[in-house]
Scaffold this active site. Structure first.
Site, PDB file in Angstrom:
ATOM      1  N   ASP A   1       2.319   3.409   2.766  1.00 38.14           N
ATOM      2  CA  ASP A   1       1.249   4.601   2.501  1.00 38.14           C
ATOM      3  C   ASP A   1       1.913   5.644   1.786  1.00 38.14           C
ATOM      4  O   ASP A   1       1.608   5.953   0.972  1.00 38.14           O
ATOM      5  CB  ASP A   1       0.606   4.972   3.891  1.00 38.14           C
ATOM      6  CG  ASP A   1      -1.053   5.263   3.612  1.00 38.14           C
ATOM      7  OD1 ASP A   1      -1.238   5.131   2.259  1.00 38.14           O
ATOM      8  OD2 ASP A   1      -1.712   5.697   4.376  1.00 38.14           O
TER       9      ASP A   1
ATOM     10  N   HIS B   1      -9.752   2.067   0.826  1.00 39.09           N
ATOM     11  CA  HIS B   1      -9.398   2.845   1.638  1.00 39.09           C
ATOM     12  C   HIS B   1     -10.558   2.929   2.690  1.00 39.09           C
ATOM     13  O   HIS B   1     -11.712   3.619   2.376  1.00 39.09           O
ATOM     14  CB  HIS B   1      -8.948   4.359   1.474  1.00 39.09           C
ATOM     15  CG  HIS B   1      -7.653   4.519   0.791  1.00 39.09           C
ATOM     16  ND1 HIS B   1      -7.250   3.967  -0.169  1.00 39.09           N
ATOM     17  CD2 HIS B   1      -6.511   5.203   1.479  1.00 39.09           C
ATOM     18  CE1 HIS B   1      -5.823   4.292  -0.181  1.00 39.09           C
ATOM     19  NE2 HIS B   1      -5.660   5.199   0.579  1.00 39.09           N
TER      20      HIS B   1
ATOM     21  N   HIS C   1       0.905  -1.216  -0.081  1.00 40.21           N
ATOM     22  CA  HIS C   1      -0.171  -0.101  -0.074  1.00 40.21           C
ATOM     23  C   HIS C   1       0.777   1.150  -0.174  1.00 40.21           C
ATOM     24  O   HIS C   1       1.607   1.517   0.956  1.00 40.21           O
ATOM     25  CB  HIS C   1      -0.994  -0.179   1.239  1.00 40.21           C
ATOM     26  CG  HIS C   1      -1.967   1.026   1.051  1.00 40.21           C
ATOM     27  ND1 HIS C   1      -3.270   1.015   1.455  1.00 40.21           N
ATOM     28  CD2 HIS C   1      -1.808   2.479   0.958  1.00 40.21           C
ATOM     29  CE1 HIS C   1      -3.948   2.064   1.409  1.00 40.21           C
ATOM     30  NE2 HIS C   1      -3.063   3.164   1.195  1.00 40.21           N
TER      31      HIS C   1
ATOM     32  N   HIS D   1       1.068   5.351  -2.355  1.00 41.22           N
ATOM     33  CA  HIS D   1       0.694   6.336  -3.219  1.00 41.22           C
ATOM     34  C   HIS D   1       1.933   6.718  -4.052  1.00 41.22           C
ATOM     35  O   HIS D   1       2.350   7.947  -3.727  1.00 41.22           O
ATOM     36  CB  HIS D   1      -0.057   7.557  -2.526  1.00 41.22           C
ATOM     37  CG  HIS D   1      -1.257   7.083  -2.007  1.00 41.22           C
ATOM     38  ND1 HIS D   1      -2.498   7.061  -2.196  1.00 41.22           N
ATOM     39  CD2 HIS D   1      -1.369   6.334  -0.716  1.00 41.22           C
ATOM     40  CE1 HIS D   1      -3.504   6.543  -1.338  1.00 41.22           C
ATOM     41  NE2 HIS D   1      -2.954   6.168  -0.484  1.00 41.22           N
TER      42      HIS D   1
HETATM   43  N1  17E Z   1      -5.046   9.423   0.610  1.00 39.36           N
HETATM   44  C1  17E Z   1      -5.775   8.932   1.612  1.00 39.36           C
HETATM   45  O1  17E Z   1      -7.016   8.912   1.547  1.00 39.36           O
HETATM   46  N2  17E Z   1      -5.271   8.611   2.701  1.00 39.36           N
HETATM   47  C2  17E Z   1      -3.906   8.539   2.706  1.00 39.36           C
HETATM   48  N3  17E Z   1      -3.456   7.869   3.967  1.00 39.36           N
HETATM   49  C3  17E Z   1      -3.004   8.871   1.984  1.00 39.36           C
HETATM   50  C4  17E Z   1      -3.515   9.400   0.774  1.00 39.36           C
HETATM   51  C5  17E Z   1      -1.760   8.516   1.995  1.00 39.36           C
HETATM   52 FE   FE2 Z   2      -3.499   4.944   1.577  1.00 39.52          FE
END
Ligand code: 17E
Ligand code: FE2
Length: 409
Positions: A313, A214, A61, A63
């Site tokens: 993350d 998520h 996980h 981004h």
């Molecule tokens: N976007 C989100 O919704 N939640 C996160 N923890 C990250 C991006 C990193």
């Molecule tokens: Fe995330």
């Protein structure tokens, strides 16, 4: 270094006593045999020198589209998820193909140097141009010789709450996203959240894709989208292909509700991902004292027989300013945050950054066994306890019998 190996000698393996000789043929493990003592290395051998040899690290996980953008165009001052999403929306408007490719590849290079060979990245598809997705589909091909990359179509600003959200998700699947994402706790209403989860599960099922949502990344104990995701996974008999990421709200649920919820979770067989460094940083932000940790119930899920893995993350993005690709750092923080420093947890802890991540990614060929692709790493330490104490970079990473990296201990 990029040469082919025939054998890894003097290897320790988890859960087994003594030293092993691991033979490789045609890029696969062909034989694993016990040694009677230390052997001397030959020309095309890798000498593990009594260190632990394990399957490669899995980063399930991350981004990558946002990696390395911290502070652009501004810093997240409150440290909340929500301000992070606002900062990212500003940076997203400036994305170009070259920009995404350069940062994603730089990050993956950092990961490869840490023994990671499998990565699942979320890519924000709430963008009418789908710039990041197009770039990431290219990156997936460009890095294939060193990293298996799975791409999640991730609707950062919502499916129901963003203009043409559904169409953008459908287009992303058509373009080649491997995994369908979601963000029900960020949709404008609870109903939108529920409907979005049902819809995305159908989209994935119809198109034979994996799912990674998520889910409940918030301290609100009334955020209960996990039960919807699990019920849909059970109904479609899809549990092993569905992952619930974050589930921070579970750290705030009451025990009576959790006892009911766990019955469903066990039946559904869902996978779980917790991002401990990220959640400790982003959650608890609306609390005074006492202040919540914002982590899901990791040991309880493991005790229930469910697969849980840790992910990073973020790497230096609007949500989190740090990160260096070392999964042992993530593991260390996660074990602290989840009260898992008991020796029985430490002894099995590597599964949180290897096998369970592989289960979340639904990898079919993973592990050190005869017939499997010859992919592994040499850790610094004889056992998980020593590895965790040192948290040193891997000594070697081997992929299909090729040495990707090797360094001196
Ligand atoms: N976007 C989100 O919704 N939640 C996160 N923890 C990250 C991006 C990193
Ligand atoms: Fe995330």
């Amino acid at each position: 270094m990029n040469h082919s190996l025939s054998t890894i000698i003097n290897a320790r393996l988890q859960g087994r006593e003594g030293l092993y000789r691991i033979s490789i043929a045609n890029g696969r493990f062909s034989d694993i045999s016990a040694q009677t003592g230390f052997d001397k290395a030959g020309e095309s051998d890798l000498d593990a020198a009594g260190n632990l040899v394990a399957p490669p690290f899995v980063e399930p996980h991350i981004h990558l589209d946002a990696a390395m953008t911290a502070g652009e165009p501004r810093w997240n001052k409150s440290g909340t998820l929500f301000e992070g999403i606002e900062c990212w929306a500003e940076r997203k408007a400036m994305l170009t193909r070259e920009d995404v490719i350069e940062r994603a590849e730089r990050t993956l290079k950092l990961f490869a140097g840490q023994g990671i060979q499998y990565v699942r990245t979320h890519v924000d598809v709430t963008d009418p141009q789908l710039t990041a997705l197009q770039a990431m589909l290219e990156v997936r091909e460009r890095v294939a010789s060193t990293i298996d990359l799975q791409i999640v179509a991730f609707p950062q600003e919502g499916i129901w709450s963003f203009r043409n959200g559904k169409e953008l998700m459908e287009e992303s699947v058509r373009m080649g996203a491997d995994v369908v994402g979601g963000i029900p706790h960020f949709e404008f209403t609870r109903d939108y959240g529920v409907e979005s989860v049902r819809w995305l599960m159908e989209l994935a099922h119809k198109n034979d894709r994996l799912v990674d949502v998520h889910c409940d990344e918030i301290d609100d104990p009334e955020s209960r989208f996990l039960e919807v995701l699990a019920a849909e996974a059970l109904r479609l008999d899809y549990g092993s292909r569905v992952t619930a990421s974050h589930t921070c709200a579970m750290g705030s649920y009451n025990d009576a509700y959790c006892s009911r919820l766990f019955r469903l979770l066990k039946k559904s067989g869902l996978r779980f991902l917790s991002m401990p460094t990220e959640s400790l940083h982003l959650q608890g932000r609306f609390d005074g004292y006492p202040k919540r940790r914002g982590l899901t119930r990791v040991p309880e899920l493991l005790d229930a027989g469910l697969k849980v893995a840790f992910g990073q993350d973020s790497i230096r993005d609007p949500w989190y300013p740090l990160g260096n690709g070392n999964m042992l750092r993530t593991l260390d923080v996660g074990l602290h945050g989840c009260h898992m420093l008991g020796m029985s947890w430490i002894e099995r802890s590597l599964e949180l950054v290897t096998d369970n991540g592989a289960a979340a990614m639904d990898l079919r060929e993973y592990g050190i066994a005869e017939g499997m692709p010859a992919r592994c790493m040499v850790l610094q330490g004889q056992n998980p306890y020593e590895v965790l104490l040192g948290q040193q970079p891997v000594l070697a990473s081997v992929r299909d019998g090729r040495v990707l990296i090797s360094r001196q201990g």
